[in-house]
Design an enzyme around this catalytic site. Structure first.
Site, PDB file in Angstrom:
ATOM      1  N   HIS A 122      23.610   7.183  40.242  1.00  0.00           N
ATOM      2  CA  HIS A 122      23.811   7.578  38.849  1.00  0.00           C
ATOM      3  C   HIS A 122      23.496   6.330  38.014  1.00  0.00           C
ATOM      4  O   HIS A 122      23.707   5.219  38.489  1.00  0.00           O
ATOM      5  CB  HIS A 122      25.283   7.985  38.692  1.00  0.00           C
ATOM      6  CG  HIS A 122      25.672   8.484  37.333  1.00  0.00           C
ATOM      7  ND1 HIS A 122      25.856   7.654  36.257  1.00  0.00           N
ATOM      8  CD2 HIS A 122      25.951   9.734  36.891  1.00  0.00           C
ATOM      9  CE1 HIS A 122      26.218   8.369  35.202  1.00  0.00           C
ATOM     10  NE2 HIS A 122      26.283   9.636  35.552  1.00  0.00           N
ATOM     11  N   GLN A 204      32.175  11.371  42.228  1.00  0.00           N
ATOM     12  CA  GLN A 204      32.077  12.714  42.818  1.00  0.00           C
ATOM     13  C   GLN A 204      32.923  12.837  44.080  1.00  0.00           C
ATOM     14  O   GLN A 204      33.280  13.939  44.489  1.00  0.00           O
ATOM     15  CB  GLN A 204      30.618  13.052  43.144  1.00  0.00           C
ATOM     16  CG  GLN A 204      29.702  13.084  41.937  1.00  0.00           C
ATOM     17  CD  GLN A 204      30.117  14.129  40.924  1.00  0.00           C
ATOM     18  OE1 GLN A 204      30.609  15.197  41.278  1.00  0.00           O
ATOM     19  NE2 GLN A 204      29.929  13.835  39.651  1.00  0.00           N
ATOM     20  N   LYS A 227      37.255  14.065  36.619  1.00  0.00           N
ATOM     21  CA  LYS A 227      36.525  14.759  37.694  1.00  0.00           C
ATOM     22  C   LYS A 227      37.500  15.297  38.748  1.00  0.00           C
ATOM     23  O   LYS A 227      37.093  15.944  39.698  1.00  0.00           O
ATOM     24  CB  LYS A 227      35.557  13.803  38.390  1.00  0.00           C
ATOM     25  CG  LYS A 227      34.632  13.061  37.450  1.00  0.00           C
ATOM     26  CD  LYS A 227      33.286  13.715  37.312  1.00  0.00           C
ATOM     27  CE  LYS A 227      32.302  12.743  36.702  1.00  0.00           C
ATOM     28  NZ  LYS A 227      31.151  13.402  36.125  1.00  0.00           N
ATOM     29  N   CYS A 365      21.644  12.004  34.616  1.00  0.00           N
ATOM     30  CA  CYS A 365      21.815  10.544  34.524  1.00  0.00           C
ATOM     31  C   CYS A 365      21.304   9.857  35.780  1.00  0.00           C
ATOM     32  O   CYS A 365      21.896   8.903  36.282  1.00  0.00           O
ATOM     33  CB  CYS A 365      23.275  10.162  34.278  1.00  0.00           C
ATOM     34  SG  CYS A 365      23.896  10.739  32.711  1.00  0.00           S
TER      35      CYS A 365
END
Lengths: 407, 147
Positions: A122, A204, A227, A365
């Site tokens: 990212h 993530q 997240k 991104c």
């Protein structure tokens, strides 16, 4: 124990709303997860009952807020199995966490040093290191992936040398869902580059459970609260105590000092030395509520459910002509990235949205990664624990309609 | 640089604003409306504008190209394209009422109201992904450079 998804959904008020007159099908969980009532209540309760500044008040409410704030640190430390609660530094999110590390590292890097990242990065875990290298004259190496989006382990190992002083990589790719074998990779780093520090971008990884920073044996693990069912604007930089203790301070100001004169200052102890200013107290407390809520779930059931959702998507996607799955690593979770031949991902996203289905489109991104894979961007459906197999099916019904309209 | 060479001007082959407005106002169903937008996209010739950096409009999720030409009557013609078919069609709608108008008219034209009367106002939110918003800004800035 299996996951009662319908009961789980009841805890998320937003999941019962409609968009464009259709029931919401929320498949943009890699961007942000929705919040259970427990988190919303924690925020409301904090502001209704306990709002006060932490660490400095000479009164009841300040003590209460400080206790809630510091208890949250303990909750988080236990969740990721930190060795000590002081190793948990509250940040505004993953990006700030990586910047604390990369800006500090930039002060130590010198010409001849090498930094290794991966092609899966990212921008937050790429631009930071690229700039740190530019400033310091260090060399940035990018470990390649194959066409499926799997990191080439051999090439990764070959990039490691005695000169490697830092390795940064994602736990799970946000754009493709690839799960990196971080424990094995870090073992390689320790063998070939004994002086290197390792940062894992856990943005993530954190929402899929079972993050054990001691077992992973990284030096830093960073993630965002939003997240993992928590509020936005709060996150965690975890680091090994010995590493954080003399890490260059990032923000200077109140809270982080030991003593101050007009001409000089000394820094306080961890965690305060890396948390200048009034922190996001409500956010921290809300995040702890999210973690307490998430921890009640059976993590193996969570992962089995997420796997089933992805598997169903792969099955149904296979039946759509012109659909190309982007990222097909053997070990992947949560993310279904794809392109429809002849259609721009933005059009696919728009026509799904009109049907109540929320996905993300674009480069996620990760522009260099998109270029590496030869796509301008993808449409990305990303799943969370409250998604159902029916919702995955709706995604493909919606896609067929979009494809028909775009034909 | 504004191109004032009138000989290279493409004919505008898409319907005029009045016809677009009538069609959209008679089509309440979202699916049919966007089918119409996609149909308009098909009417735009593939070579409407060269897809080169000089004509690229930045700030859009899908790439957008816009070329503005001044006619011998001192009006402006807009030639717009996008790799998003929806945006390509929406550009036809967006620019239809300002095609062949003098710069001063374009400068004061209310794109917001126009899209609202077409029932497409949600297309003009100033979010980072929204190409049409940038096109409007760009169209006005170009019109200004011709005044």
């Amino acid at each position: 124990m299996s996951l009662d998804v319908q009961a789980l959904r009841q805890e998320f008020p937003i999941l019962s709303r409609e968009v464009h007159g259709k029931p919401l099908v929320y498949l943009d969980n890699a961007a942000t997860t929705q919040k259970p009532q427990a988190v919303i209540d924690a925020l409301v309760n904090y502001y209704s009952q306990s709002n006060s500044n932490v660490h400095r008040g000479a009164h009841f409410l300040s003590d209460e807020a400080t206790r809630l704030y510091e208890d949250s640190r303990t909750v988080m430390a236990n969740f990721i199995n930190a060795n000590a609660r002081e190793e948990v530094i509250w940040t505004s999110g993953t990006t700030e966490g990586i910047n604390i590390v990369s800006k500090g590292m930039a002060q130590r890097l010198k010409a001849g040093d090498e930094v290794v990242v991966t092609e899966l990065e990212h921008h937050a875990n790429l631009v930071t290191w690229q700039q740190a290298c530019k400033i310091s004259g260090a060399t940035l190496h990018v470990a390649p992936i194959d066409d499926n989006g799997t990191l080439d382990r051999e090439a990764f190992t070959q990039l490691l040398s005695k000169n490697t002083v830092f390795v940064a990589m994602p736990h799970i790719s946000n754009a493709l869902g690839t799960v990196n074998p971080i424990v094995d990779l870090i073992r390689q780093v320790r063998t070939h580059s004994p002086n290197a520090l390792v940062l894992i971008d856990g943005a993530q990884g954190i929402a899929h459970g079972n993050v054990d920073v001691q077992a992973i044996d990284c030096d830093f693990y960073v993630f965002s609260g939003h997240k993992v069912f928590g509020p936005t604007g709060v996150g965690v930089l975890w680091g090994k105590q010995a590493v954080l203790e003399d890490w260059p301070v990032w923000l200077t100001g109140g809270e982080m000092i030991a003593s101050v004169s007009y001409q000089d200052a000394t820094w306080g102890a961890l965690p305060n030395r890396l948390e200048a200013g009034t922190p996001n107290i409500a956010g921290v407390i809300g995040l702890a509520a999210a973690i307490r809520w998430f921890q009640q779930l059976d993590m193996s059931a969570v992962q089995a459910h997420e796997k089933a959702l992805l598997q169903r998507a792969v099955e149904l996607g296979g039946g759509i002509e012109g659909l190309r799955l982007v990222g097909n690593a053997k070990d992947k979770i949560g993310v279904y990235s794809f392109v429809l031949e002849g259609s721009h991902p933005a059009d696919v996203g728009f026509l799904l949205d009109r049907q109540g289905i929320a996905i993300r489109t674009g480069d996620h991104c990760a522009q260099p990664l998109m270029e590496r894979l030869g796509v301008p961007g993808t449409a990305r459906a990303s799943f969370s624990i409250y998604n159902t197999l029916e919702e995955v099916e709706q995604l493909f019904v919606g896609l067929k309609k979009a494809q028909m309209m775009l034909a | 640089m504004p191109n004032t060479n009138a000989q290279n001007i493409h004919r505008i082959e898409t319907p005029p604003a009045a016809e677009i407005l009538t069609t959209l106002q008679q089509t309440p169903n979202w699916e049919q409306r966007y089918r119409y937008v996609l149909q308009l996209a098909k009417q735009v010739p593939d070579d409407v504008v060269a897809r080169i950096q000089a004509f690229a409009v930045s700030g859009c999720e899908a790439p957008v190209w816009l070329k503005v030409e001044q006619t011998t009557e001192n009006t402006l013609r807009f030639h717009a394209d996008s790799s998003s078919r929806l945006i390509r069609g929406l550009l036809v709608i967006l620019l239809a009422p300002v095609q062949n108008q003098p710069p001063a008219y374009i400068l004061t034209f209310n794109f917001n109201e126009w899209l609202q009367s077409c029932g497409l106002q949600q297309q003009l939110t100033p979010s980072r992904a929204n190409g049409l918003y940038h096109i409007c800004q760009h169209a006005k800035a170009t019109a200004k450079s011709f005044t």
